[in-house]
Write a protein that holds these residues in place. Structure first.
Motif, PDB file in Angstrom:
ATOM      1  N   VAL A  19      23.196 -44.737  17.769  1.00 12.53           N
ATOM      2  CA  VAL A  19      21.847 -44.212  17.603  1.00 12.53           C
ATOM      3  C   VAL A  19      21.934 -42.719  17.319  1.00 12.53           C
ATOM      4  O   VAL A  19      22.749 -42.004  17.909  1.00 12.53           O
ATOM      5  CB  VAL A  19      21.002 -44.445  18.880  1.00 12.53           C
ATOM      6  CG1 VAL A  19      19.593 -43.929  18.695  1.00 12.53           C
ATOM      7  CG2 VAL A  19      20.999 -45.905  19.261  1.00 12.53           C
ATOM      8  N   ASP A  20      21.096 -42.258  16.408  1.00  8.31           N
ATOM      9  CA  ASP A  20      21.016 -40.836  16.088  1.00  8.31           C
ATOM     10  C   ASP A  20      19.540 -40.464  15.997  1.00  8.31           C
ATOM     11  O   ASP A  20      18.713 -41.292  15.618  1.00  8.31           O
ATOM     12  CB  ASP A  20      21.720 -40.553  14.756  1.00  8.31           C
ATOM     13  CG  ASP A  20      21.781 -39.067  14.463  1.00  8.31           C
ATOM     14  OD1 ASP A  20      22.142 -38.285  15.360  1.00  8.31           O
ATOM     15  OD2 ASP A  20      21.455 -38.678  13.322  1.00  8.31           O
ATOM     16  N   VAL A  21      19.218 -39.246  16.377  1.00  7.27           N
ATOM     17  CA  VAL A  21      17.846 -38.763  16.263  1.00  7.27           C
ATOM     18  C   VAL A  21      17.833 -37.418  15.556  1.00  7.27           C
ATOM     19  O   VAL A  21      18.781 -36.641  15.662  1.00  7.27           O
ATOM     20  CB  VAL A  21      17.139 -38.636  17.636  1.00  7.27           C
ATOM     21  CG1 VAL A  21      16.992 -39.976  18.302  1.00  7.27           C
ATOM     22  CG2 VAL A  21      17.857 -37.668  18.544  1.00  7.27           C
ATOM     23  N   LYS A  22      16.772 -37.173  14.811  1.00  7.21           N
ATOM     24  CA  LYS A  22      16.577 -35.884  14.140  1.00  7.21           C
ATOM     25  C   LYS A  22      15.514 -35.124  14.925  1.00  7.21           C
ATOM     26  O   LYS A  22      14.315 -35.230  14.648  1.00  7.21           O
ATOM     27  CB  LYS A  22      16.143 -36.104  12.693  1.00  7.21           C
ATOM     28  CG  LYS A  22      17.206 -36.734  11.849  1.00  7.21           C
ATOM     29  CD  LYS A  22      16.731 -36.892  10.421  1.00  7.21           C
ATOM     30  CE  LYS A  22      17.827 -37.554   9.627  1.00  7.21           C
ATOM     31  NZ  LYS A  22      17.374 -38.767   8.969  1.00  7.21           N
ATOM     32  N   GLN A  23      15.960 -34.374  15.920  1.00 11.90           N
ATOM     33  CA  GLN A  23      15.039 -33.678  16.811  1.00 11.90           C
ATOM     34  C   GLN A  23      14.132 -32.715  16.069  1.00 11.90           C
ATOM     35  O   GLN A  23      12.966 -32.540  16.457  1.00 11.90           O
ATOM     36  CB  GLN A  23      15.813 -32.916  17.885  1.00 11.90           C
ATOM     37  CG  GLN A  23      16.445 -33.821  18.917  1.00 11.90           C
ATOM     38  CD  GLN A  23      17.175 -33.014  19.974  1.00 11.90           C
ATOM     39  OE1 GLN A  23      18.010 -32.186  19.656  1.00 11.90           O
ATOM     40  NE2 GLN A  23      16.846 -33.277  21.219  1.00 11.90           N
ATOM     41  N   ASP A  24      14.621 -32.105  15.000  1.00 11.85           N
ATOM     42  CA  ASP A  24      13.819 -31.105  14.298  1.00 11.85           C
ATOM     43  C   ASP A  24      12.635 -31.720  13.548  1.00 11.85           C
ATOM     44  O   ASP A  24      11.748 -30.992  13.100  1.00 11.85           O
ATOM     45  CB  ASP A  24      14.686 -30.275  13.355  1.00 11.85           C
ATOM     46  CG  ASP A  24      15.472 -31.105  12.359  1.00 11.85           C
ATOM     47  OD1 ASP A  24      15.766 -32.273  12.643  1.00 11.85           O
ATOM     48  OD2 ASP A  24      15.805 -30.566  11.283  1.00 11.85           O
ATOM     49  N   HIS A  25      12.597 -33.054  13.425  1.00 13.54           N
ATOM     50  CA  HIS A  25      11.472 -33.723  12.771  1.00 13.54           C
ATOM     51  C   HIS A  25      10.587 -34.501  13.755  1.00 13.54           C
ATOM     52  O   HIS A  25       9.589 -35.091  13.361  1.00 13.54           O
ATOM     53  CB  HIS A  25      11.977 -34.682  11.683  1.00 13.54           C
ATOM     54  CG  HIS A  25      12.580 -33.973  10.524  1.00 13.54           C
ATOM     55  ND1 HIS A  25      13.936 -33.863  10.350  1.00 13.54           N
ATOM     56  CD2 HIS A  25      12.012 -33.310   9.491  1.00 13.54           C
ATOM     57  CE1 HIS A  25      14.174 -33.183   9.248  1.00 13.54           C
ATOM     58  NE2 HIS A  25      13.026 -32.823   8.708  1.00 13.54           N
ATOM     59  N   CYS A  26      10.950 -34.504  15.017  1.00 17.29           N
ATOM     60  CA  CYS A  26      10.200 -35.238  16.043  1.00 17.29           C
ATOM     61  C   CYS A  26       8.824 -34.605  16.245  1.00 17.29           C
ATOM     62  O   CYS A  26       8.692 -33.383  16.304  1.00 17.29           O
ATOM     63  CB  CYS A  26      10.984 -35.229  17.356  1.00 17.29           C
ATOM     64  SG  CYS A  26      10.139 -36.052  18.727  1.00 17.29           S
ATOM     65  N   ILE A  27       7.803 -35.460  16.361  1.00 22.30           N
ATOM     66  CA  ILE A  27       6.437 -34.966  16.602  1.00 22.30           C
ATOM     67  C   ILE A  27       5.988 -35.181  18.047  1.00 22.30           C
ATOM     68  O   ILE A  27       4.856 -34.888  18.397  1.00 22.30           O
ATOM     69  CB  ILE A  27       5.433 -35.598  15.621  1.00 22.30           C
ATOM     70  CG1 ILE A  27       5.356 -37.116  15.806  1.00 22.30           C
ATOM     71  CG2 ILE A  27       5.768 -35.217  14.183  1.00 22.30           C
ATOM     72  CD1 ILE A  27       4.239 -37.783  15.017  1.00 22.30           C
ATOM     73  N   GLY A  28       6.865 -35.732  18.882  1.00 18.51           N
ATOM     74  CA  GLY A  28       6.572 -35.865  20.301  1.00 18.51           C
ATOM     75  C   GLY A  28       5.618 -36.976  20.677  1.00 18.51           C
ATOM     76  O   GLY A  28       4.941 -36.877  21.698  1.00 18.51           O
ATOM     77  N   ALA A  29       5.553 -38.024  19.886  1.00 19.63           N
ATOM     78  CA  ALA A  29       4.641 -39.133  20.188  1.00 19.63           C
ATOM     79  C   ALA A  29       5.053 -39.892  21.451  1.00 19.63           C
ATOM     80  O   ALA A  29       4.213 -40.452  22.139  1.00 19.63           O
ATOM     81  CB  ALA A  29       4.560 -40.098  19.005  1.00 19.63           C
ATOM     82  N   GLY A  30       6.335 -39.939  21.747  1.00 19.75           N
ATOM     83  CA  GLY A  30       6.814 -40.558  22.980  1.00 19.75           C
ATOM     84  C   GLY A  30       6.971 -42.066  22.959  1.00 19.75           C
ATOM     85  O   GLY A  30       7.268 -42.667  23.991  1.00 19.75           O
ATOM     86  N   GLN A  31       6.766 -42.696  21.813  1.00 20.60           N
ATOM     87  CA  GLN A  31       6.909 -44.151  21.731  1.00 20.60           C
ATOM     88  C   GLN A  31       8.328 -44.598  22.069  1.00 20.60           C
ATOM     89  O   GLN A  31       8.523 -45.653  22.668  1.00 20.60           O
ATOM     90  CB  GLN A  31       6.524 -44.648  20.333  1.00 20.60           C
ATOM     91  CG  GLN A  31       5.062 -44.440  19.997  1.00 20.60           C
ATOM     92  CD  GLN A  31       4.162 -45.156  20.986  1.00 20.60           C
ATOM     93  OE1 GLN A  31       4.321 -46.339  21.252  1.00 20.60           O
ATOM     94  NE2 GLN A  31       3.219 -44.431  21.540  1.00 20.60           N
ATOM     95  N   CYS A  32       9.307 -43.796  21.708  1.00 17.95           N
ATOM     96  CA  CYS A  32      10.697 -44.146  21.994  1.00 17.95           C
ATOM     97  C   CYS A  32      10.954 -44.208  23.501  1.00 17.95           C
ATOM     98  O   CYS A  32      11.605 -45.136  23.990  1.00 17.95           O
ATOM     99  CB  CYS A  32      11.646 -43.160  21.328  1.00 17.95           C
ATOM    100  SG  CYS A  32      11.346 -41.426  21.756  1.00 17.95           S
TER     101      CYS A  32
END
Length: 67
Positions: A3-16
């Protein structure tokens, strides 16, 4: 599974975090934090669902068996 995430594009919805709390968390600003980059097989369905639910599409899931 990796799994990889792009933190700089996260909008903070929190669904994950709601979907796979053992794999994802949020920092003080609501940005996704990857707790496990190689989650257990028992978490695979939840991780895939979290990736599908992410409104910013910042979660990448690669099944190691498909490489």
């Amino acid at each position: 599974m990796k799994v990889d995430v792009k933190q700089d594009h996260c909008i903070g919805a929190g669904q994950c975090v709601l979907t796979a709390p053992t794999v994802f968390d949020q920092d003080d600003y609501g940005i996704v934090v990857l707790v496990k980059d190689s989650p257990a097989d028992t978490d695979s369905d939840a991780v895939k669902q979290a990736a599908n639910l992410c409104p910013a599409n910042v979660i990448t899931v690669v099944d190691e068996g498909s490489q």
